[in-house]
Design a protein around this motif. Structure first.
Motif, PDB file in Angstrom:
ATOM      1  N   PRO A   1      74.144  37.805 142.623  1.00 39.92           N
ATOM      2  CA  PRO A   1      73.119  37.124 143.434  1.00 39.92           C
ATOM      3  C   PRO A   1      72.227  38.091 144.188  1.00 39.92           C
ATOM      4  CG  PRO A   1      75.309  36.860 144.408  1.00 39.92           C
ATOM      5  CD  PRO A   1      75.510  37.446 143.052  1.00 39.92           C
ATOM      6  N   ARG A   2      72.766  39.269 144.569  1.00 40.75           N
ATOM      7  CA  ARG A   2      71.932  40.242 145.262  1.00 40.75           C
ATOM      8  C   ARG A   2      70.853  40.791 144.343  1.00 40.75           C
ATOM      9  NH1 ARG A   2      76.001  44.545 147.348  1.00 40.75           N
ATOM     10  NH2 ARG A   2      76.766  44.177 145.236  1.00 40.75           N
ATOM     11  N   LEU A   3      71.197  40.990 143.085  1.00 38.41           N
ATOM     12  CA  LEU A   3      70.205  41.450 142.116  1.00 38.41           C
ATOM     13  C   LEU A   3      69.110  40.412 141.944  1.00 38.41           C
ATOM     14  CD1 LEU A   3      69.123  43.372 139.975  1.00 38.41           C
ATOM     15  CD2 LEU A   3      70.696  42.325 138.341  1.00 38.41           C
ATOM     16  N   ALA A   4      69.491  39.145 141.841  1.00 40.06           N
ATOM     17  CA  ALA A   4      68.495  38.088 141.689  1.00 40.06           C
ATOM     18  C   ALA A   4      67.572  38.037 142.902  1.00 40.06           C
ATOM     19  CB  ALA A   4      69.194  36.743 141.491  1.00 40.06           C
ATOM     20  N   SER A   5      68.132  38.202 144.109  1.00 43.00           N
ATOM     21  CA  SER A   5      67.310  38.196 145.320  1.00 43.00           C
ATOM     22  C   SER A   5      66.356  39.383 145.337  1.00 43.00           C
ATOM     23  CB  SER A   5      68.218  38.228 146.551  1.00 43.00           C
ATOM     24  OG  SER A   5      67.456  38.327 147.735  1.00 43.00           O
ATOM     25  N   ALA A   6      66.846  40.559 144.927  1.00 42.48           N
ATOM     26  CA  ALA A   6      65.991  41.749 144.898  1.00 42.48           C
ATOM     27  C   ALA A   6      64.854  41.576 143.902  1.00 42.48           C
ATOM     28  CB  ALA A   6      66.825  42.981 144.558  1.00 42.48           C
ATOM     29  N   LEU A   7      65.135  40.976 142.767  1.00 41.18           N
ATOM     30  CA  LEU A   7      64.101  40.769 141.769  1.00 41.18           C
ATOM     31  C   LEU A   7      63.046  39.777 142.255  1.00 41.18           C
ATOM     32  CD1 LEU A   7      66.227  40.724 138.485  1.00 41.18           C
ATOM     33  CD2 LEU A   7      64.808  42.573 139.381  1.00 41.18           C
ATOM     34  N   ARG A   8      63.480  38.745 142.985  1.00 40.51           N
ATOM     35  CA  ARG A   8      62.504  37.806 143.538  1.00 40.51           C
ATOM     36  C   ARG A   8      61.618  38.497 144.568  1.00 40.51           C
ATOM     37  NH1 ARG A   8      66.943  34.202 143.378  1.00 40.51           N
ATOM     38  NH2 ARG A   8      67.385  34.611 145.589  1.00 40.51           N
ATOM     39  N   ALA A   9      62.224  39.328 145.411  1.00 40.17           N
ATOM     40  CA  ALA A   9      61.428  40.073 146.389  1.00 40.17           C
ATOM     41  C   ALA A   9      60.460  41.024 145.707  1.00 40.17           C
ATOM     42  CB  ALA A   9      62.361  40.852 147.323  1.00 40.17           C
ATOM     43  N   LEU A  10      60.913  41.595 144.597  1.00 35.62           N
ATOM     44  CA  LEU A  10      60.043  42.515 143.855  1.00 35.62           C
ATOM     45  C   LEU A  10      58.881  41.765 143.204  1.00 35.62           C
ATOM     46  CD1 LEU A  10      59.972  45.517 143.311  1.00 35.62           C
ATOM     47  CD2 LEU A  10      61.161  45.118 141.156  1.00 35.62           C
ATOM     48  N   GLU A  11      59.140  40.574 142.742  1.00 35.52           N
ATOM     49  CA  GLU A  11      58.053  39.765 142.179  1.00 35.52           C
ATOM     50  C   GLU A  11      57.023  39.414 143.250  1.00 35.52           C
ATOM     51  OE1 GLU A  11      60.059  36.473 140.483  1.00 35.52           O
ATOM     52  OE2 GLU A  11      60.624  37.510 138.629  1.00 35.52           O
ATOM     53  N   ASP A  12      57.497  39.121 144.461  1.00 38.67           N
ATOM     54  CA  ASP A  12      56.568  38.846 145.570  1.00 38.67           C
ATOM     55  C   ASP A  12      55.720  40.074 145.886  1.00 38.67           C
ATOM     56  OD1 ASP A  12      57.561  36.299 145.740  1.00 38.67           O
ATOM     57  OD2 ASP A  12      58.949  36.747 147.389  1.00 38.67           O
ATOM     58  N   ARG A  13      56.340  41.249 145.867  1.00 41.11           N
ATOM     59  CA  ARG A  13      55.571  42.470 146.097  1.00 41.11           C
ATOM     60  C   ARG A  13      54.527  42.657 144.999  1.00 41.11           C
ATOM     61  NH1 ARG A  13      53.934  43.617 149.480  1.00 41.11           N
ATOM     62  NH2 ARG A  13      53.621  45.828 149.116  1.00 41.11           N
ATOM     63  N   GLY A  14      54.873  42.306 143.795  1.00 45.95           N
ATOM     64  CA  GLY A  14      53.913  42.419 142.703  1.00 45.95           C
ATOM     65  C   GLY A  14      52.704  41.527 142.903  1.00 45.95           C
ATOM     66  N   THR A  15      52.944  40.323 143.407  1.00 46.95           N
ATOM     67  CA  THR A  15      51.826  39.423 143.692  1.00 46.95           C
ATOM     68  C   THR A  15      50.912  40.009 144.759  1.00 46.95           C
ATOM     69  OG1 THR A  15      53.194  37.498 143.127  1.00 46.95           O
ATOM     70  CG2 THR A  15      51.215  37.095 144.437  1.00 46.95           C
ATOM     71  N   GLY A  16      51.505  40.544 145.809  1.00 43.76           N
ATOM     72  CA  GLY A  16      50.693  41.150 146.867  1.00 43.76           C
ATOM     73  C   GLY A  16      49.926  42.363 146.388  1.00 43.76           C
ATOM     74  N   LEU A  17      50.547  43.198 145.571  1.00 44.10           N
ATOM     75  CA  LEU A  17      49.864  44.396 145.068  1.00 44.10           C
ATOM     76  C   LEU A  17      48.707  44.031 144.146  1.00 44.10           C
ATOM     77  CD1 LEU A  17      52.916  46.742 144.343  1.00 44.10           C
ATOM     78  CD2 LEU A  17      51.312  46.865 146.254  1.00 44.10           C
ATOM     79  N   ARG A  18      48.892  43.006 143.331  1.00 45.06           N
ATOM     80  CA  ARG A  18      47.793  42.596 142.439  1.00 45.06           C
ATOM     81  C   ARG A  18      46.628  42.005 143.235  1.00 45.06           C
ATOM     82  NH1 ARG A  18      52.259  41.546 139.080  1.00 45.06           N
ATOM     83  NH2 ARG A  18      52.563  39.485 139.974  1.00 45.06           N
ATOM     84  N   GLN A  19      46.931  41.292 144.309  1.00 50.68           N
ATOM     85  CA  GLN A  19      45.856  40.793 145.171  1.00 50.68           C
ATOM     86  C   GLN A  19      45.101  41.948 145.823  1.00 50.68           C
ATOM     87  OE1 GLN A  19      47.932  38.147 147.820  1.00 50.68           O
ATOM     88  NE2 GLN A  19      47.827  36.400 146.420  1.00 50.68           N
ATOM     89  N   SER A  20      45.825  42.969 146.237  1.00 51.84           N
ATOM     90  CA  SER A  20      45.170  44.143 146.813  1.00 51.84           C
ATOM     91  C   SER A  20      44.300  44.844 145.782  1.00 51.84           C
ATOM     92  CB  SER A  20      46.222  45.114 147.362  1.00 51.84           C
ATOM     93  OG  SER A  20      46.905  44.553 148.456  1.00 51.84           O
ATOM     94  N   ARG A  21      44.701  44.802 144.526  1.00 49.04           N
ATOM     95  CA  ARG A  21      43.883  45.413 143.470  1.00 49.04           C
ATOM     96  C   ARG A  21      42.556  44.677 143.325  1.00 49.04           C
ATOM     97  NH1 ARG A  21      46.619  46.092 137.691  1.00 49.04           N
ATOM     98  NH2 ARG A  21      46.745  43.821 137.905  1.00 49.04           N
TER      99      ARG A  21
END
Length: 338
Positions: free
Chosen positions: A226-246
Protein backbone atom coordinates in the motif's frame (compact mmCIF):
# COMPACT_ATOMS: atom_id res chain seq x y z
CA UNK A 1 100.50 -29.71 39.55
CA UNK A 2 100.49 -28.14 36.11
CA UNK A 3 103.56 -26.64 34.68
CA UNK A 4 103.79 -22.94 34.29
CA UNK A 5 103.51 -21.92 30.67
CA UNK A 6 105.54 -18.76 30.98
CA UNK A 7 109.01 -18.21 32.41
CA UNK A 8 107.71 -16.15 35.23
CA UNK A 9 105.82 -19.10 36.53
CA UNK A 10 102.33 -17.75 35.73
CA UNK A 11 99.58 -19.61 34.11
CA UNK A 12 97.43 -17.76 31.48
CA UNK A 13 93.80 -17.15 32.32
CA UNK A 14 91.53 -18.40 29.54
CA UNK A 15 89.54 -15.57 27.75
CA UNK A 16 85.77 -16.21 27.79
CA UNK A 17 84.16 -16.65 24.37
CA UNK A 18 82.02 -13.64 23.17
CA UNK A 19 78.26 -13.97 23.67
CA UNK A 20 76.36 -14.63 20.47
CA UNK A 21 74.57 -11.57 18.91
CA UNK A 22 70.83 -11.46 19.59
CA UNK A 23 68.71 -12.62 16.70
CA UNK A 24 66.88 -9.75 14.84
CA UNK A 25 63.27 -9.23 15.83
CA UNK A 26 60.84 -10.59 13.29
CA UNK A 27 59.21 -7.91 11.03
CA UNK A 28 55.42 -8.06 11.37
CA UNK A 29 53.71 -8.81 8.10
CA UNK A 30 50.28 -7.27 7.70
CA UNK A 31 47.86 -9.26 5.70
CA UNK A 32 45.22 -6.95 4.17
CA UNK A 33 41.80 -8.39 4.34
CA UNK A 34 39.87 -8.30 1.06
CA UNK A 35 37.59 -5.27 0.72
CA UNK A 36 33.98 -5.93 1.41
CA UNK A 37 31.83 -5.65 -1.68
CA UNK A 38 29.82 -2.41 -1.96
CA UNK A 39 26.29 -2.79 -0.78
CA UNK A 40 23.57 -2.19 -3.26
CA UNK A 41 21.16 0.56 -2.27
CA UNK A 42 18.29 -0.70 -0.23
CA UNK A 43 15.09 -0.91 -2.22
CA UNK A 44 12.50 1.76 -1.53
CA UNK A 45 10.03 -0.89 -0.50
CA UNK A 46 10.68 -4.45 0.77
CA UNK A 47 10.22 -6.98 -1.98
CA UNK A 48 10.44 -4.38 -4.76
CA UNK A 49 13.83 -4.54 -6.44
CA UNK A 50 14.80 -1.31 -8.21
CA UNK A 51 17.50 -2.04 -10.77
CA UNK A 52 19.22 0.86 -12.47
CA UNK A 53 19.27 -0.44 -16.05
CA UNK A 54 15.48 -0.80 -16.36
CA UNK A 55 14.98 2.76 -15.07
CA UNK A 56 17.52 4.17 -17.49
CA UNK A 57 16.04 2.22 -20.37
CA UNK A 58 12.68 3.86 -19.71
CA UNK A 59 14.06 7.41 -20.07
CA UNK A 60 13.43 7.81 -23.76
CA UNK A 61 12.89 10.56 -26.32
CA UNK A 62 10.72 9.08 -29.07
CA UNK A 63 9.95 12.51 -30.53
CA UNK A 64 13.62 13.43 -30.74
CA UNK A 65 12.94 16.89 -29.30
CA UNK A 66 15.01 16.74 -26.09
CA UNK A 67 18.63 17.86 -26.01
CA UNK A 68 21.46 15.63 -24.83
CA UNK A 69 21.70 17.76 -21.69
CA UNK A 70 18.02 17.19 -20.85
CA UNK A 71 18.29 13.44 -21.40
CA UNK A 72 21.42 13.13 -19.24
CA UNK A 73 19.76 15.06 -16.42
CA UNK A 74 16.58 13.03 -16.79
CA UNK A 75 18.51 9.76 -16.37
CA UNK A 76 20.21 11.05 -13.21
CA UNK A 77 16.89 12.19 -11.77
CA UNK A 78 15.17 8.91 -12.68
CA UNK A 79 17.74 6.84 -10.76
CA UNK A 80 17.47 9.10 -7.71
CA UNK A 81 13.68 9.07 -7.80
CA UNK A 82 13.48 5.29 -8.20
CA UNK A 83 15.80 4.76 -5.23
CA UNK A 84 14.00 7.29 -3.00
CA UNK A 85 10.45 6.52 -3.95
CA UNK A 86 9.73 5.54 -0.36
CA UNK A 87 10.56 9.04 0.91
CA UNK A 88 7.29 10.92 0.96
CA UNK A 89 8.92 14.34 1.25
CA UNK A 90 11.28 13.70 -1.66
CA UNK A 91 8.37 12.68 -3.87
CA UNK A 92 6.20 15.62 -2.75
CA UNK A 93 8.97 18.14 -3.51
CA UNK A 94 10.21 16.54 -6.74
CA UNK A 95 10.62 19.40 -9.23
CA UNK A 96 9.24 22.05 -6.88
CA UNK A 97 12.44 24.14 -6.99
CA UNK A 98 12.28 24.61 -10.74
CA UNK A 99 8.55 25.34 -10.48
CA UNK A 100 9.33 28.13 -8.02
CA UNK A 101 11.79 29.72 -10.45
CA UNK A 102 9.24 29.60 -13.25
CA UNK A 103 6.58 31.05 -10.97
CA UNK A 104 8.76 34.07 -10.15
CA UNK A 105 9.08 35.16 -13.79
CA UNK A 106 5.61 36.75 -14.26
CA UNK A 107 6.19 39.27 -11.44
CA UNK A 108 9.45 40.38 -13.02
CA UNK A 109 7.78 40.64 -16.42
CA UNK A 110 4.97 42.71 -14.92
CA UNK A 111 7.48 45.22 -13.56
CA UNK A 112 8.89 45.71 -17.07
CA UNK A 113 5.43 45.95 -18.63
CA UNK A 114 4.42 48.62 -16.09
CA UNK A 115 7.64 50.57 -16.55
CA UNK A 116 7.03 54.20 -17.47
CA UNK A 117 10.20 54.38 -19.58
CA UNK A 118 8.75 52.95 -22.83
CA UNK A 119 5.55 54.96 -22.36
CA UNK A 120 7.53 58.16 -21.79
CA UNK A 121 9.62 57.59 -24.92
CA UNK A 122 6.50 56.84 -26.95
CA UNK A 123 4.78 59.99 -25.63
CA UNK A 124 7.77 62.14 -26.51
CA UNK A 125 7.85 60.72 -30.01
CA UNK A 126 4.17 61.53 -30.33
CA UNK A 127 4.84 65.15 -29.40
CA UNK A 128 7.67 65.31 -31.94
CA UNK A 129 5.28 64.02 -34.56
CA UNK A 130 2.75 66.68 -33.61
CA UNK A 131 5.32 69.47 -33.93
CA UNK A 132 6.45 68.33 -37.36
CA UNK A 133 3.04 67.62 -38.84
CA UNK A 134 1.83 70.99 -37.49
CA UNK A 135 4.19 72.70 -39.93
CA UNK A 136 2.61 72.83 -43.37
CA UNK A 137 5.40 73.05 -45.92
CA UNK A 138 2.97 74.53 -48.43
CA UNK A 139 2.01 77.28 -45.98
CA UNK A 140 5.65 78.00 -45.18
CA UNK A 141 6.73 78.48 -48.79
CA UNK A 142 3.58 79.41 -50.73
CA UNK A 143 3.21 83.04 -51.69
CA UNK A 144 -0.54 82.87 -51.19
CA UNK A 145 -1.94 79.89 -49.34
CA UNK A 146 -5.40 81.31 -48.64
CA UNK A 147 -6.84 83.53 -45.92
CA UNK A 148 -5.95 81.17 -43.06
CA UNK A 149 -2.40 80.87 -44.30
CA UNK A 150 -1.99 84.64 -44.63
CA UNK A 151 -3.34 85.19 -41.11
CA UNK A 152 -0.97 82.56 -39.72
CA UNK A 153 2.02 84.10 -41.48
CA UNK A 154 1.08 87.52 -40.18
CA UNK A 155 0.98 86.26 -36.61
CA UNK A 156 4.20 84.24 -36.78
CA UNK A 157 6.66 84.47 -39.65
CA UNK A 158 7.69 81.18 -41.21
CA UNK A 159 11.24 81.48 -39.89
CA UNK A 160 9.99 81.93 -36.32
CA UNK A 161 7.63 78.99 -36.61
CA UNK A 162 10.46 76.76 -37.82
CA UNK A 163 12.71 77.96 -35.01
CA UNK A 164 10.05 77.26 -32.39
CA UNK A 165 9.51 73.78 -33.82
CA UNK A 166 13.24 73.04 -33.75
CA UNK A 167 13.50 74.03 -30.08
CA UNK A 168 10.46 71.95 -29.10
CA UNK A 169 11.76 68.89 -30.96
CA UNK A 170 15.21 69.27 -29.43
CA UNK A 171 13.67 69.30 -25.96
CA UNK A 172 11.81 66.04 -26.62
CA UNK A 173 14.92 64.45 -28.16
CA UNK A 174 16.90 65.30 -25.02
CA UNK A 175 14.31 63.43 -22.93
CA UNK A 176 14.49 60.44 -25.28
CA UNK A 177 18.29 60.38 -25.14
CA UNK A 178 18.14 60.39 -21.33
CA UNK A 179 15.78 57.38 -21.41
CA UNK A 180 17.89 55.28 -23.80
CA UNK A 181 20.16 53.80 -21.07
CA UNK A 182 17.08 52.75 -19.11
CA UNK A 183 15.64 51.09 -22.20
CA UNK A 184 18.93 49.27 -22.70
CA UNK A 185 18.94 48.11 -19.07
CA UNK A 186 15.38 46.83 -19.44
CA UNK A 187 16.33 44.98 -22.61
CA UNK A 188 19.31 43.37 -20.86
CA UNK A 189 17.05 42.21 -18.04
CA UNK A 190 14.57 40.73 -20.48
CA UNK A 191 17.30 38.83 -22.30
CA UNK A 192 18.59 37.49 -18.99
CA UNK A 193 15.06 36.36 -18.10
CA UNK A 194 14.75 34.60 -21.46
CA UNK A 195 17.95 32.66 -20.73
CA UNK A 196 16.74 31.78 -17.22
CA UNK A 197 13.37 30.69 -18.51
CA UNK A 198 14.93 28.47 -21.19
CA UNK A 199 17.17 26.78 -18.61
CA UNK A 200 14.23 26.28 -16.26
CA UNK A 201 12.14 24.73 -19.03
CA UNK A 202 14.94 22.28 -19.82
CA UNK A 203 15.22 21.31 -16.16
CA UNK A 204 11.45 20.97 -15.93
CA UNK A 205 11.42 18.70 -18.99
CA UNK A 206 14.10 16.51 -17.40
CA UNK A 207 11.99 16.12 -14.25
CA UNK A 208 8.93 15.19 -16.29
CA UNK A 209 10.80 12.53 -18.29
CA UNK A 210 12.35 11.08 -15.13
CA UNK A 211 8.95 10.94 -13.43
CA UNK A 212 7.39 9.20 -16.42
CA UNK A 213 10.18 6.61 -16.42
CA UNK A 214 9.65 5.73 -12.75
CA UNK A 215 5.89 5.48 -13.23
CA UNK A 216 6.46 3.18 -16.20
CA UNK A 217 8.85 1.08 -14.11
CA UNK A 218 6.10 0.40 -11.59
CA UNK A 219 3.26 0.10 -14.05
CA UNK A 220 2.87 -3.51 -12.86
CA UNK A 221 3.95 -3.62 -9.20
CA UNK A 222 5.63 -6.85 -8.10
CA UNK A 223 4.16 -6.59 -4.62
CA UNK A 224 0.85 -5.27 -3.39
CA UNK A 225 2.44 -2.76 -1.01
CA UNK A 226 0.00 0.00 0.00
CA UNK A 227 2.90 2.39 0.60
CA UNK A 228 4.08 1.87 -2.96
CA UNK A 229 0.59 2.57 -4.29
CA UNK A 230 0.41 5.77 -2.22
CA UNK A 231 3.84 6.90 -3.47
CA UNK A 232 2.83 6.29 -7.06
CA UNK A 233 -0.36 8.32 -6.62
CA UNK A 234 1.65 11.18 -5.14
CA UNK A 235 4.07 10.91 -8.04
CA UNK A 236 1.22 11.10 -10.53
CA UNK A 237 0.00 14.28 -8.81
CA UNK A 238 3.48 15.76 -9.12
CA UNK A 239 3.43 14.90 -12.80
CA UNK A 240 0.21 16.81 -13.27
CA UNK A 241 1.66 19.86 -11.56
CA UNK A 242 4.89 19.71 -13.56
CA UNK A 243 3.03 19.46 -16.86
CA UNK A 244 0.92 22.48 -15.92
CA UNK A 245 4.10 24.40 -15.16
CA UNK A 246 5.40 23.42 -18.59
CA UNK A 247 2.34 25.03 -20.21
CA UNK A 248 2.83 28.18 -18.13
CA UNK A 249 6.52 28.30 -19.03
CA UNK A 250 5.74 28.04 -22.74
CA UNK A 251 3.30 30.95 -22.45
CA UNK A 252 5.86 32.99 -20.50
CA UNK A 253 8.46 32.36 -23.21
CA UNK A 254 6.16 33.79 -25.88
CA UNK A 255 5.35 36.85 -23.75
CA UNK A 256 9.01 37.45 -23.00
CA UNK A 257 9.81 37.42 -26.70
CA UNK A 258 7.09 39.99 -27.41
CA UNK A 259 8.43 42.16 -24.58
CA UNK A 260 11.98 41.79 -25.88
CA UNK A 261 10.95 42.86 -29.38
CA UNK A 262 9.16 45.91 -27.98
CA UNK A 263 12.15 47.08 -25.99
CA UNK A 264 14.65 46.25 -28.74
CA UNK A 265 12.70 48.01 -31.50
CA UNK A 266 11.94 51.01 -29.32
CA UNK A 267 15.56 51.35 -28.23
CA UNK A 268 16.97 51.08 -31.75
CA UNK A 269 14.21 53.21 -33.30
CA UNK A 270 14.44 56.00 -30.73
CA UNK A 271 18.21 56.21 -31.12
CA UNK A 272 17.89 56.39 -34.91
CA UNK A 273 15.13 58.99 -34.60
CA UNK A 274 17.10 61.43 -32.47
CA UNK A 275 20.46 60.93 -34.16
CA UNK A 276 19.62 60.43 -37.83
CA UNK A 277 16.10 61.49 -38.76
CA UNK A 278 15.73 64.54 -36.54
CA UNK A 279 19.24 65.61 -37.46
CA UNK A 280 18.34 65.51 -41.15
CA UNK A 281 15.10 67.39 -40.50
CA UNK A 282 16.93 70.13 -38.55
CA UNK A 283 19.42 70.63 -41.37
CA UNK A 284 16.54 71.08 -43.80
CA UNK A 285 14.89 73.51 -41.39
CA UNK A 286 18.04 75.62 -41.24
CA UNK A 287 18.25 75.63 -45.02
CA UNK A 288 14.60 76.56 -45.29
CA UNK A 289 15.02 79.44 -42.80
CA UNK A 290 17.87 80.79 -44.90
CA UNK A 291 15.75 80.59 -48.08
CA UNK A 292 12.73 82.18 -46.41
CA UNK A 293 14.88 85.01 -45.08
CA UNK A 294 15.63 86.00 -48.67
CA UNK A 295 11.96 86.58 -49.34
CA UNK A 296 11.21 87.31 -52.97
CA UNK A 297 14.91 87.41 -53.80
CA UNK A 298 15.18 83.61 -53.39
CA UNK A 299 15.42 81.72 -56.64
CA UNK A 300 12.34 79.57 -57.34
CA UNK A 301 14.52 76.50 -57.83
CA UNK A 302 16.09 76.96 -54.39
CA UNK A 303 12.66 77.38 -52.83
CA UNK A 304 11.41 74.17 -54.45
CA UNK A 305 14.53 72.29 -53.34
CA UNK A 306 14.20 73.49 -49.75
CA UNK A 307 10.49 72.66 -49.63
CA UNK A 308 11.06 69.18 -51.06
CA UNK A 309 13.86 68.43 -48.61
CA UNK A 310 11.87 69.64 -45.61
CA UNK A 311 8.79 67.70 -46.65
CA UNK A 312 10.80 64.49 -47.18
CA UNK A 313 12.55 64.77 -43.83
CA UNK A 314 9.23 65.37 -42.06
CA UNK A 315 7.62 62.38 -43.79
CA UNK A 316 10.54 60.16 -42.76
CA UNK A 317 10.10 61.13 -39.11
CA UNK A 318 6.35 60.59 -39.04
CA UNK A 319 6.69 57.20 -40.74
CA UNK A 320 9.35 56.09 -38.25
CA UNK A 321 7.30 57.23 -35.26
CA UNK A 322 4.18 55.52 -36.58
CA UNK A 323 6.14 52.27 -36.93
CA UNK A 324 7.40 52.49 -33.34
CA UNK A 325 4.05 53.29 -31.73
CA UNK A 326 2.14 50.32 -30.25
CA UNK A 327 -0.96 49.44 -32.19
CA UNK A 328 -4.32 48.14 -30.91
CA UNK A 329 -2.88 44.63 -30.48
CA UNK A 330 0.05 45.91 -28.40
CA UNK A 331 2.61 45.22 -31.10
CA UNK A 332 4.70 47.76 -32.94
CA UNK A 333 3.15 49.24 -36.05
CA UNK A 334 1.19 52.06 -34.45
CA UNK A 335 -1.17 53.89 -36.72
CA UNK A 336 -0.35 51.50 -39.53
CA UNK A 337 -1.08 48.40 -37.46
CA UNK A 338 -4.19 46.41 -38.33
Amino acid sequence: MPKPLFGNGTTPVPTPAPAPAPAPAPVPVRVQAPAAPARAPAPAFPGIAVARPPVLDLVTDPEGTASAKVMAEARTLAVALAERLGEARFVAEFGSAVQARIGALPDRMLDLVRSEVPNDVTARMGRIRGQITGLSVDDLFAADGGVASRVLRSLAPAQDRLGDAIRAVELECAGIDAALPKLRAGLDEIEAMIAEEAAAREELEAHIRALQAVLALHARPEAADPRLASALRALEDRGTGLRQSRIVATTDAAQLEVLRLRYAELHAGARSLTVDLVGLWKRNCVQSIAILAQGTRAAPREVRTAATGLRGAADGITAAIDALSPGPNGRMGGRNAP
